[in-house]
Design a protein around this motif. Structure first.
Motif, PDB file in Angstrom:
ATOM      1  N   GLY A   1      47.506  35.436  53.798  1.00 25.25           N
ATOM      2  CA  GLY A   1      46.794  34.515  52.770  1.00 25.25           C
ATOM      3  C   GLY A   1      45.659  35.612  52.250  1.00 25.25           C
ATOM      4  O   GLY A   1      45.952  36.546  51.216  1.00 25.25           O
ATOM      5  N   ASP A   2      45.673  36.474  52.978  1.00 27.01           N
ATOM      6  CA  ASP A   2      44.227  38.534  52.518  1.00 27.01           C
ATOM      7  C   ASP A   2      44.840  39.073  51.514  1.00 27.01           C
ATOM      8  O   ASP A   2      45.114  39.880  50.861  1.00 27.01           O
ATOM      9  N   GLU A   3      46.694  39.459  52.258  1.00 28.72           N
ATOM     10  CA  GLU A   3      46.972  40.461  52.443  1.00 28.72           C
ATOM     11  C   GLU A   3      47.801  39.787  50.934  1.00 28.72           C
ATOM     12  O   GLU A   3      47.924  40.490  50.141  1.00 28.72           O
ATOM     13  N   SER A   4      48.505  38.598  50.653  1.00 33.47           N
ATOM     14  CA  SER A   4      48.679  38.234  49.467  1.00 33.47           C
ATOM     15  C   SER A   4      48.065  38.356  48.113  1.00 33.47           C
ATOM     16  O   SER A   4      48.586  38.694  47.512  1.00 33.47           O
TER      17      SER A   4
ATOM     18  N   ASP B   1      49.355  44.999  42.081  1.00 35.22           N
ATOM     19  CA  ASP B   1      50.076  44.271  41.652  1.00 35.22           C
ATOM     20  C   ASP B   1      49.965  43.980  39.444  1.00 35.22           C
ATOM     21  O   ASP B   1      50.524  45.309  38.615  1.00 35.22           O
ATOM     22  N   ASN B   2      49.312  43.441  39.763  1.00 38.39           N
ATOM     23  CA  ASN B   2      48.439  42.706  38.782  1.00 38.39           C
ATOM     24  C   ASN B   2      47.819  44.186  37.691  1.00 38.39           C
ATOM     25  O   ASN B   2      47.987  44.473  36.784  1.00 38.39           O
ATOM     26  N   LEU B   3      47.106  44.893  38.416  1.00 35.69           N
ATOM     27  CA  LEU B   3      46.147  46.295  38.161  1.00 35.69           C
ATOM     28  C   LEU B   3      47.202  46.887  37.231  1.00 35.69           C
ATOM     29  O   LEU B   3      46.978  47.720  36.504  1.00 35.69           O
ATOM     30  N   ARG B   4      48.408  47.485  38.214  1.00 33.34           N
ATOM     31  CA  ARG B   4      49.105  48.311  37.870  1.00 33.34           C
ATOM     32  C   ARG B   4      49.834  47.984  36.839  1.00 33.34           C
ATOM     33  O   ARG B   4      50.449  48.488  35.417  1.00 33.34           O
TER      34      ARG B   4
ATOM     35  N   ILE C   1      22.513  29.217  42.120  1.00 33.76           N
ATOM     36  CA  ILE C   1      21.108  30.027  42.807  1.00 33.76           C
ATOM     37  C   ILE C   1      20.479  30.813  41.907  1.00 33.76           C
ATOM     38  O   ILE C   1      20.468  32.063  42.288  1.00 33.76           O
ATOM     39  N   GLY C   2      21.193  31.032  41.080  1.00 34.54           N
ATOM     40  CA  GLY C   2      20.382  31.372  39.194  1.00 34.54           C
ATOM     41  C   GLY C   2      21.401  32.232  38.869  1.00 34.54           C
ATOM     42  O   GLY C   2      20.538  33.109  38.217  1.00 34.54           O
ATOM     43  N   ILE C   3      22.232  31.905  38.712  1.00 30.96           N
ATOM     44  CA  ILE C   3      23.326  32.746  37.700  1.00 30.96           C
ATOM     45  C   ILE C   3      23.691  32.793  36.764  1.00 30.96           C
ATOM     46  O   ILE C   3      23.724  31.536  36.339  1.00 30.96           O
ATOM     47  N   ASP C   4      23.058  33.493  35.462  1.00 27.73           N
ATOM     48  CA  ASP C   4      23.545  32.291  34.346  1.00 27.73           C
ATOM     49  C   ASP C   4      25.237  32.142  34.006  1.00 27.73           C
ATOM     50  O   ASP C   4      25.372  32.527  34.688  1.00 27.73           O
ATOM     51  N   PRO C   5      25.105  30.911  33.738  1.00 22.40           N
ATOM     52  CA  PRO C   5      26.749  30.377  33.787  1.00 22.40           C
ATOM     53  C   PRO C   5      27.552  31.099  32.622  1.00 22.40           C
ATOM     54  O   PRO C   5      28.767  31.688  32.692  1.00 22.40           O
ATOM     55  N   GLY C   6      27.158  31.419  32.221  1.00 17.72           N
ATOM     56  CA  GLY C   6      27.741  32.295  30.664  1.00 17.72           C
ATOM     57  C   GLY C   6      28.236  32.852  30.724  1.00 17.72           C
ATOM     58  O   GLY C   6      29.076  34.043  30.231  1.00 17.72           O
ATOM     59  N   SER C   7      27.915  34.002  31.994  1.00 17.04           N
ATOM     60  CA  SER C   7      28.017  35.585  32.649  1.00 17.04           C
ATOM     61  C   SER C   7      29.539  35.480  33.677  1.00 17.04           C
ATOM     62  O   SER C   7      30.145  36.645  34.423  1.00 17.04           O
ATOM     63  N   ILE C   8      29.761  33.817  33.660  1.00 13.96           N
ATOM     64  CA  ILE C   8      30.990  33.731  34.874  1.00 13.96           C
ATOM     65  C   ILE C   8      31.919  33.131  33.828  1.00 13.96           C
ATOM     66  O   ILE C   8      32.334  31.753  33.458  1.00 13.96           O
ATOM     67  N   THR C   9      32.867  33.945  34.577  1.00 17.16           N
ATOM     68  CA  THR C   9      34.089  33.527  33.853  1.00 17.16           C
ATOM     69  C   THR C   9      34.951  32.883  35.328  1.00 17.16           C
ATOM     70  O   THR C   9      35.522  33.346  35.863  1.00 17.16           O
ATOM     71  N   VAL C  10      36.406  31.040  35.015  1.00 16.11           N
ATOM     72  CA  VAL C  10      36.591  30.338  35.846  1.00 16.11           C
ATOM     73  C   VAL C  10      37.973  30.649  35.056  1.00 16.11           C
ATOM     74  O   VAL C  10      38.744  31.100  34.331  1.00 16.11           O
ATOM     75  N   THR C  11      38.953  31.468  36.843  1.00 20.61           N
ATOM     76  CA  THR C  11      40.267  31.530  36.691  1.00 20.61           C
ATOM     77  C   THR C  11      41.149  30.895  37.111  1.00 20.61           C
ATOM     78  O   THR C  11      41.266  29.259  37.460  1.00 20.61           O
ATOM     79  N   ALA C  12      41.599  31.575  38.782  1.00 23.54           N
ATOM     80  CA  ALA C  12      42.341  30.781  39.383  1.00 23.54           C
ATOM     81  C   ALA C  12      42.470  32.170  40.721  1.00 23.54           C
ATOM     82  O   ALA C  12      42.020  32.512  40.720  1.00 23.54           O
ATOM     83  N   ASP C  13      43.318  31.676  41.886  1.00 16.90           N
ATOM     84  CA  ASP C  13      43.238  32.417  42.852  1.00 16.90           C
ATOM     85  C   ASP C  13      44.508  33.686  42.909  1.00 16.90           C
ATOM     86  O   ASP C  13      45.863  33.127  41.863  1.00 16.90           O
ATOM     87  N   PRO C  14      43.682  34.550  42.533  1.00 17.69           N
ATOM     88  CA  PRO C  14      45.342  36.106  42.228  1.00 17.69           C
ATOM     89  C   PRO C  14      46.630  35.459  42.890  1.00 17.69           C
ATOM     90  O   PRO C  14      47.090  35.763  42.663  1.00 17.69           O
ATOM     91  N   VAL C  15      46.425  34.834  44.052  1.00 13.43           N
ATOM     92  CA  VAL C  15      48.108  34.815  44.230  1.00 13.43           C
ATOM     93  C   VAL C  15      48.399  34.059  43.529  1.00 13.43           C
ATOM     94  O   VAL C  15      50.018  34.138  43.986  1.00 13.43           O
ATOM     95  N   LEU C  16      48.584  33.392  42.745  1.00  9.71           N
ATOM     96  CA  LEU C  16      49.245  32.589  41.615  1.00  9.71           C
ATOM     97  C   LEU C  16      50.029  33.780  41.371  1.00  9.71           C
ATOM     98  O   LEU C  16      50.821  32.575  40.918  1.00  9.71           O
ATOM     99  N   ARG C  17      50.296  34.978  41.032  1.00  7.43           N
ATOM    100  CA  ARG C  17      50.335  35.645  39.816  1.00  7.43           C
ATOM    101  C   ARG C  17      51.717  36.391  41.025  1.00  7.43           C
ATOM    102  O   ARG C  17      52.489  36.973  40.447  1.00  7.43           O
ATOM    103  N   VAL C  18      51.959  35.806  42.298  1.00 11.19           N
ATOM    104  CA  VAL C  18      52.611  36.096  43.165  1.00 11.19           C
ATOM    105  C   VAL C  18      54.184  35.930  42.438  1.00 11.19           C
ATOM    106  O   VAL C  18      53.527  34.446  42.390  1.00 11.19           O
TER     107      VAL C  18
END
Length: 365
Positions: A16-19, A26-29, A151-168
């Motif tokens: 899982g973590d290796e994926s 791969d996506n950074l490159r 816990i006190g993080i500004d919700p406006g600073s948080i982006t929701v996406t998905a698990d990176p492995v879905l792009r494999v």
């Protein structure tokens, strides 16, 4: 050359973590030019060989300081790094690396992580203190955003996406077929092949018993072939060996360690995948295989919800009766459900581009 350092649970032979690492690198490159990637790993030489990156020992304080000093951006993630359920020390480790990077004036980004559970009040306060000073926060699900907001993080600073492995990307099934045959498994025509990727750290006799009964019923009532698949080899094999012992030669086990593409191909040869491991379920979704999720953690429920499905139950209320009913439903509605899953995956993959968009902005700054 813009230097990126990646911190996560890498080099432990957890598919899982290796994926995750493969997907991130791969996506950074693919999307960013002029970058150099370094990974903190338990097995630096192996990580370098697999992914063609620089790598350093994640346990060496000297190496961590040196690599943090030379980087421009620290990426923390993906995976479930900021949680204190499986370990009380790991969350402190990952937060300490982020604090070190900020102390050195480096950019810090959370990359599509699943946050929580964080039960300790001390850890919740520490997490909030560190994350309030990072440069970008991207989480993989709404429940992670909810926890960070609590816990006190500004919700406006948080982006929701998905698990990176879905792009494999999906792979051919032929390699997996060859691997299974090489391991001694021969898929029979007309017999459904059901893969089980089970995670069971805290031995629960009731779960083991009901799971074994379910496998026996699949063999007897559905004429099924059962394949046991270890995702975190060292952790999963003892449990798999216990099932083998109870069911004798009636089930087949994948005995060796494999890379992400190989595991994808193996799972692609299943007709149904029963998963307690999150990334086994994600592999099944990528390979368009019907799946049944058994939850041990909110991240399983979050992923299944994101693709328009629900986890069947948790490991604590798993029964063979309930499982057989679910198996029947899944096999009958297979094609329609898989179509829904594939549509959802396309939407989630699009969301994941937010990670590189944020990194581009940080590079420009």
């Amino acid at each position: 050359m813009y230097k990126i350092l990646i911190s996560g649970y890498y080099g432990f032979n957890n598919i899982g973590d290796e994926s995750i690492l493969k997907a991130v690198v791969d996506n950074l490159r693919e999307r960013l030019e002029g970058i150099e990637v370094t990974v903190l790993s338990q097995s630096p030489a192996s990580t370098t060989e697999k992914y063609g990156v620089r790598s350093a020992n994640r346990k060496s304080v000297r190496a961590i300081i040196s690599e943090t000093k030379r980087c421009d951006l620290l990426i923390s993630g993906g995976g479930s790094l900021l949680q204190d359920v499986t370990s009380r020390r790991s969350i402190v480790y990952y937060l300490a690396i982020m604090r070190l990077a900020r102390f050195m004036g480096k950019k810090v980004m959370i990359y599509s992580q699943g946050i929580g559970p964080i039960n300790s009040e001390k850890n919740r306060k520490l997490t909030a203190k560190v994350l309030q000073k990072v440069d970008g926060i991207v989480v993989r699900d709404d429940s992670s955003k909810k926890l960070l907001t609590e816990i006190g993080i500004d919700p406006g600073s948080i982006t929701v996406t998905a698990d990176p492995v879905l792009r494999v990307k999906p792979v051919s099934k032929s390699k997996g077929r060859q691997i299974l045959e090489g391991e001694g498994f021969s898929k029979s025509s007309g017999k459904p092949t059901v893969g089980f990727a089970i995670r069971e750290r805290n031995r629960d006799e009731a779960f083991i018993n009901e799971l074994c009964i379910s496998m026996e019923r699949l063999i007897e009532e559905q004429n099924a072939q059962i394949v046991l698949i270890p995702f975190h080899y060292s952790e999963d094999m003892p449990f798999i060996e216990e099932i083998e012992k109870r069911l004798g030669g009636r089930v087949f086990t994948v005995k060796h360690k494999y890379l992400t593409e190989e595991m994808l191909s193996i799972i692609g040869n299943m007709d149904v995948l029963v998963g307690v491991r999150l990334h086994a379920l994600i592999h099944a979704a990528i390979m368009d295989v019907s799946m049944i999720a058994v939850s041990y953690d909110p991240k399983i429920n979050s992923f299944m919800h994101s693709v328009g499905m629900k986890a069947m139950c948790s490991i604590y209320d798993f029964t063979s009766e309930f499982f057989m009913e679910e198996f029947s439903k899944v096999t009958k509605s297979g094609e329609k459900t898989r179509e829904t899953v594939q549509l959802r995956i396309k939407e989630l993959i699009k969301k994941l581009e937010s990670n590189e968009e944020i990194i581009k902005k940080l590079m420009e700054e």
